[in-house]
Design an enzyme around this catalytic site. Sequence first.
Site, PDB file in Angstrom:
ATOM      1  CG  HIS A   8      -3.087  -6.953  -3.447  1.00 32.32           C
ATOM      2  ND1 HIS A   8      -2.499  -5.826  -3.963  1.00 32.32           N
ATOM      3  CD2 HIS A   8      -2.318  -7.319  -2.376  1.00 32.32           C
ATOM      4  CE1 HIS A   8      -1.412  -5.522  -3.269  1.00 32.32           C
ATOM      5  NE2 HIS A   8      -1.291  -6.401  -2.299  1.00 32.32           N
ATOM      6  CG  HIS A  56      -0.676   3.166  -6.282  1.00 31.77           C
ATOM      7  ND1 HIS A  56      -0.123   2.755  -7.474  1.00 31.77           N
ATOM      8  CD2 HIS A  56      -0.698   2.074  -5.485  1.00 31.77           C
ATOM      9  CE1 HIS A  56       0.158   1.469  -7.409  1.00 31.77           C
ATOM     10  NE2 HIS A  56      -0.169   1.030  -6.214  1.00 31.77           N
TER      11      HIS A  56
END
Length: 339
Positions: free
Chosen positions: A171, A271
Amino acid sequence: VYTDAGIVGLGESGAWGYLEPSASAVEKFKAYLIGKDPLLIEHHWQYLYRWTHFRGAAIMGAISAIDIALWDIAGKHFGVPVYQLLGGKVRDKARVYYHVFGDTREKLIQGCVKAKEMGFTAVGHLTPFLDQDRSLPFFKTHAEKMQDAIETVRLYREAVGDEVDLCIEIHRRLTPHEAIVLARGIEEYHPFFYEDPILPDSFDAMALVAQNIHIPIATGERLHTIYEFEALLRRGAVQYVRPDVCLAGGLTHSKKIAALAEAHHVGVVPHNPLSPVSTAACLQLAACVPNFALQEYPKGELEPPKSEIVKRSLEVEDGFLIIPDAPGIGIELAEDAAE
């Protein structure tokens, strides 16, 4: 997107943090789109992209949503799945990785084990730093931060053995030097990929990390165009590109991104943290690109409330999504989806 022939096309914006501005961009685009031939997809894409010269996530999310909806219309018009219009499918099913969440190490390990028991052969959204609330201050010494993260990945591998691939999600929280240290520390556990180790703002910095580690980097979910992906690929900064079909220009542009990646021997892992509509769009891409590697599959896709958004969920079997043969993107909204 509604047509005068009665065909309705379905799409979704991936600018999930800024859905209201993305919706406003869709409203802005209406003035151009109404009355046009919906089958001129490439032409409409180029017009919307070039029209006002402005870029960014909200605008690209709007273009993506419209593009997916136009492909859905085209598939329904010709009575075939979208992938048939994109060259035909090269596989009958797409391997997925399942989301694992947890604010403790124990919960994350249990999530990996549960995913394996459910038949999944890959798990992702899998952080070595825990899924803690972003409002909580974070501090550890460098040594403690690295050792704790390395040990956590070791425990993930110990919990599932080699029968499950680990997609390690960072992240964007590390600096380049931290990302290199951690990657070297977890190399022996053979992660499938090392996702977004640093901020996406510098392709040169990502290349620096890639050149100094021996595990594959997956990145690209924050990028919008073939031009950005080309810069990333040219630097050898990525081994798995992660275009968000609902953000990176829809199916029109994502197919081009996949082709760029193919020319660099790079895999595609779309994604997909969104709704079943996004999953369906991603699956059309996964069906027809030869360098597809893995599909992100959000937790809760088969459970309410996500499953209630659509009339029928896509079929998952032994860790694979079955490529549907329904016209368009293969999914329909439920009548009360908004509610």
